[in-house]
Write an enzyme that holds these catalytic residues in place. Structure first.
Site, PDB file in Angstrom:
ATOM      1  NE  ARG A   1     -25.276 -43.849   1.569  1.00 16.99           N
ATOM      2  CZ  ARG A   1     -26.037 -44.612   0.803  1.00 16.99           C
ATOM      3  NH1 ARG A   1     -27.284 -44.903   1.160  1.00 16.99           N
ATOM      4  NH2 ARG A   1     -25.582 -45.098  -0.338  1.00 16.99           N
TER       5      ARG A   1
ATOM      6  CD  GLU B   1     -26.095 -47.899   7.344  1.00 18.75           C
ATOM      7  OE1 GLU B   1     -27.149 -47.393   7.726  1.00 18.75           O
ATOM      8  OE2 GLU B   1     -25.928 -48.330   6.191  1.00 18.75           O
TER       9      GLU B   1
ATOM     10  CG  HIS C   1     -28.366 -49.397   3.924  1.00 24.87           C
ATOM     11  ND1 HIS C   1     -27.317 -48.517   4.044  1.00 24.87           N
ATOM     12  CD2 HIS C   1     -28.905 -49.142   2.696  1.00 24.87           C
ATOM     13  CE1 HIS C   1     -27.211 -47.790   2.957  1.00 24.87           C
ATOM     14  NE2 HIS C   1     -28.170 -48.155   2.113  1.00 24.87           N
TER      15      HIS C   1
HETATM   16  P1  NAI Z   1     -30.575 -38.171  -6.960  1.00 26.54           P
HETATM   17  O1  NAI Z   1     -29.157 -37.735  -7.187  1.00 26.54           O
HETATM   18  O2  NAI Z   1     -31.431 -38.537  -8.105  1.00 26.54           O
HETATM   19  O3  NAI Z   1     -31.354 -37.033  -6.125  1.00 26.54           O
HETATM   20  C1  NAI Z   1     -30.823 -36.347  -5.039  1.00 26.54           C
HETATM   21  C2  NAI Z   1     -31.488 -34.978  -4.981  1.00 26.54           C
HETATM   22  O4  NAI Z   1     -31.077 -34.338  -3.770  1.00 26.54           O
HETATM   23  C3  NAI Z   1     -31.107 -34.044  -6.141  1.00 26.54           C
HETATM   24  O5  NAI Z   1     -32.272 -33.539  -6.758  1.00 26.54           O
HETATM   25  C4  NAI Z   1     -30.292 -32.945  -5.468  1.00 26.54           C
HETATM   26  O6  NAI Z   1     -30.448 -31.677  -6.098  1.00 26.54           O
HETATM   27  C5  NAI Z   1     -30.917 -32.959  -4.083  1.00 26.54           C
HETATM   28  N1  NAI Z   1     -30.106 -32.301  -3.052  1.00 26.54           N
HETATM   29  C6  NAI Z   1     -28.771 -32.185  -2.979  1.00 26.54           C
HETATM   30  N2  NAI Z   1     -28.441 -31.494  -1.853  1.00 26.54           N
HETATM   31  C7  NAI Z   1     -29.596 -31.189  -1.231  1.00 26.54           C
HETATM   32  C8  NAI Z   1     -29.922 -30.478  -0.031  1.00 26.54           C
HETATM   33  N3  NAI Z   1     -28.974 -29.949   0.742  1.00 26.54           N
HETATM   34  N4  NAI Z   1     -31.229 -30.341   0.308  1.00 26.54           N
HETATM   35  C9  NAI Z   1     -32.204 -30.874  -0.468  1.00 26.54           C
HETATM   36  N5  NAI Z   1     -31.957 -31.548  -1.629  1.00 26.54           N
HETATM   37  C10 NAI Z   1     -30.669 -31.700  -1.992  1.00 26.54           C
HETATM   38  O7  NAI Z   1     -30.466 -39.362  -5.897  1.00 26.54           O
HETATM   39  P2  NAI Z   1     -31.537 -40.516  -5.636  1.00 26.54           P
HETATM   40  O8  NAI Z   1     -31.309 -41.618  -6.598  1.00 26.54           O
HETATM   41  O9  NAI Z   1     -32.879 -39.925  -5.503  1.00 26.54           O
HETATM   42  O10 NAI Z   1     -31.024 -41.048  -4.192  1.00 26.54           O
HETATM   43  C11 NAI Z   1     -31.056 -40.238  -3.046  1.00 26.54           C
HETATM   44  C12 NAI Z   1     -30.255 -40.919  -1.956  1.00 26.54           C
HETATM   45  O11 NAI Z   1     -30.912 -42.108  -1.521  1.00 26.54           O
HETATM   46  C13 NAI Z   1     -28.865 -41.444  -2.406  1.00 26.54           C
HETATM   47  O12 NAI Z   1     -27.898 -40.415  -2.425  1.00 26.54           O
HETATM   48  C14 NAI Z   1     -28.566 -42.485  -1.376  1.00 26.54           C
HETATM   49  O13 NAI Z   1     -27.891 -41.892  -0.288  1.00 26.54           O
HETATM   50  C15 NAI Z   1     -29.937 -42.945  -0.911  1.00 26.54           C
HETATM   51  N6  NAI Z   1     -30.189 -44.357  -1.287  1.00 26.54           N
HETATM   52  C16 NAI Z   1     -30.502 -45.233  -0.286  1.00 26.54           C
HETATM   53  C17 NAI Z   1     -30.735 -46.561  -0.560  1.00 26.54           C
HETATM   54  C18 NAI Z   1     -31.114 -47.531   0.533  1.00 26.54           C
HETATM   55  O14 NAI Z   1     -31.079 -48.754   0.298  1.00 26.54           O
HETATM   56  N7  NAI Z   1     -31.522 -47.068   1.704  1.00 26.54           N
HETATM   57  C19 NAI Z   1     -30.637 -47.084  -1.932  1.00 26.54           C
HETATM   58  C20 NAI Z   1     -30.363 -46.070  -2.930  1.00 26.54           C
HETATM   59  C21 NAI Z   1     -30.130 -44.765  -2.598  1.00 26.54           C
END
Ligand code: NAI
Length: 334
Positions: free
Chosen positions: A232, A261, A301
């Site tokens: 994000r 964005e 995005h």
């Molecule tokens: P997820 O929930 O599986 O993994 C997120 C990880 O970040 C977790 O392991 C959590 O412990 C960790 N985390 C939380 N706070 C943290 C911090 N301060 N420092 C380091 N790690 C931390 O989520 P997933 O599925 O891997 O997605 C991650 C992000 O990708 C989503 O939240 C979303 O914002 C973004 N996304 C972007 C897309 C795009 O089209 N550009 C599409 C899908 C997701």
């Protein structure tokens, strides 16, 4: 059930009509917004995308509403409390594209490391096969710092291992099993920033990750490091990134997401609507600076946007609605 879907493509219409036979579905081309509320208001289910702002006012517009099904993982575009107060349930898509987004992160990284965009432009724009300025660098044996080792982060690591990269990672909730299986090492955030040639962000946006990368944390990074952000926009302080790029601290960035964005997509409206906050305007202006920089790749995005991922999103949404109407468990925001 009376179902309304807001913003759809033809293939989705076909699939929904096939799979939700027996229900009365109305299709709206645009997103659901307060300015374009449909006159019909007897829908029991509304299907939305992230471009719909489902506010209390909108929820109240549909007195028979019992389910909001969003075709996304995130649900911050829906007023959760307002829905709860009116006993309207929210369905979402918990996972659909961890491989999809990870592949895109690598697409951005390779575009930067091998100057694909400049190479393409050179041939296309000038017809020249001259190589000056097109030298890149190997990913092989470079150190990749992965911030956030959730579903997407772990897929990124798996791909990085194919390039024989050295992977270090930070996550407040380390996954020891994944580290062992995939062959990476957890370190503190400070260590990851200090030691990585490339940093890639895979954390959710929340208060604690707001401007995780800022002047202070950029200063920790290696001189000439690269940044990839498919999470994000607001996880990175845009102005601090512009400063880091200008000073050469950061050699290049691949950004699928930008702070503000939403506003950048609709700048005319933002200006017409009156009094945009000064800091928003500054961020938007800085976004334009980033977009114009030759060592920055900005994409709209788009990381989630593959045929397979969209198919999974729509299928999960259909399953959610079927299960909800049959009183079975569905992917519910609680
Ligand atoms: P997820 O929930 O599986 O993994 C997120 C990880 O970040 C977790 O392991 C959590 O412990 C960790 N985390 C939380 N706070 C943290 C911090 N301060 N420092 C380091 N790690 C931390 O989520 P997933 O599925 O891997 O997605 C991650 C992000 O990708 C989503 O939240 C979303 O914002 C973004 N996304 C972007 C897309 C795009 O089209 N550009 C599409 C899908 C997701």
């Amino acid at each position: 059930m009376r179902i309304a879907i807001f913003r759809y493509e033809d293939w989705e219409k076909k699939l929904l009509e096939e799979e939700l036979q027996g229900h009365d579905i109305t299709f709206f081309e645009k997103g659901l917004t307060k300015d374009e509320l449909p006159q019909e208001n007897d829908f029991e289910v509304v299907i939305v995308f992230v471009d719909s702002e489902v506010t209390e006012e909108i929820i109240s517009h549909f007195p028979k509403l019992s389910l909001i099904a969003t075709r996304s993982t995130g649900f911050d575009h829906i007023d959760f409390q307002a829905a709860k107060n009116k006993e309207v349930k929210i369905a979402y898509v918990p996972a659909y594209g961890e491989e999809t987004v990870a592949e895109f992160a690598f697409a951005l990284l390779l575009t930067l490391s091998r100057k694909i965009y400049q190479s393409y432009n050179r041939v296309r724009e000038t017809g020249s096969f001259e190589l000056t300025g097109l030298r890149g660098f190997d990913l092989n044996r470079k150190t990749l710092g992965v911030i956030g080792t959730g579903k997407i982060g772990r897929n990124v690591i798996q791909i990085a291992k194919g390039f024989d990269m050295n992977v270090i990672a930070y996550d407040p909730y380390p996954n020891a099993e994944a580290a062992e299986k995939l062959g990476f090492v957890y370190k503190t955030l400070e260590e990851v920033l200090k030691e990585s040639d490339i940093v890639t962000l895979h954390v959710p946006y929340m208060e604690s990750t707001h401007h995780l990368l800022n002047d202070k944390t950029f200063a920790l990074m290696k001189d000439g490091a690269y940044l990839v952000n498919t999470s994000r926009g607001a996880i990175v302080d845009t102005e601090a990134l512009a400063r880091a790029l200008k000073s050469g601290k950061i050699a290049g960035a691949g950004l699928d997401v930008l702070e503000e964005e939403g506003a950048i997509k609709d700048e005319l409206n933002l200006l017409a609507e009156g009094h945009p906050e000064e800091h928003n305007l500054k961020t938007i202006l800085t976004n334009h600076v980033l977009i114009d920089l030759p060592n920055v790749i900005v994409t709209p995005h788009n990381a989630f946007n593959t045929a397979e991922a969209l198919q999974r999103i729509t299928q999960t949404t259909i399953d959610n609605i079927k299960n909800f109407t049959e009183g079975k468990e569905f992917c519910e925001v609680k």
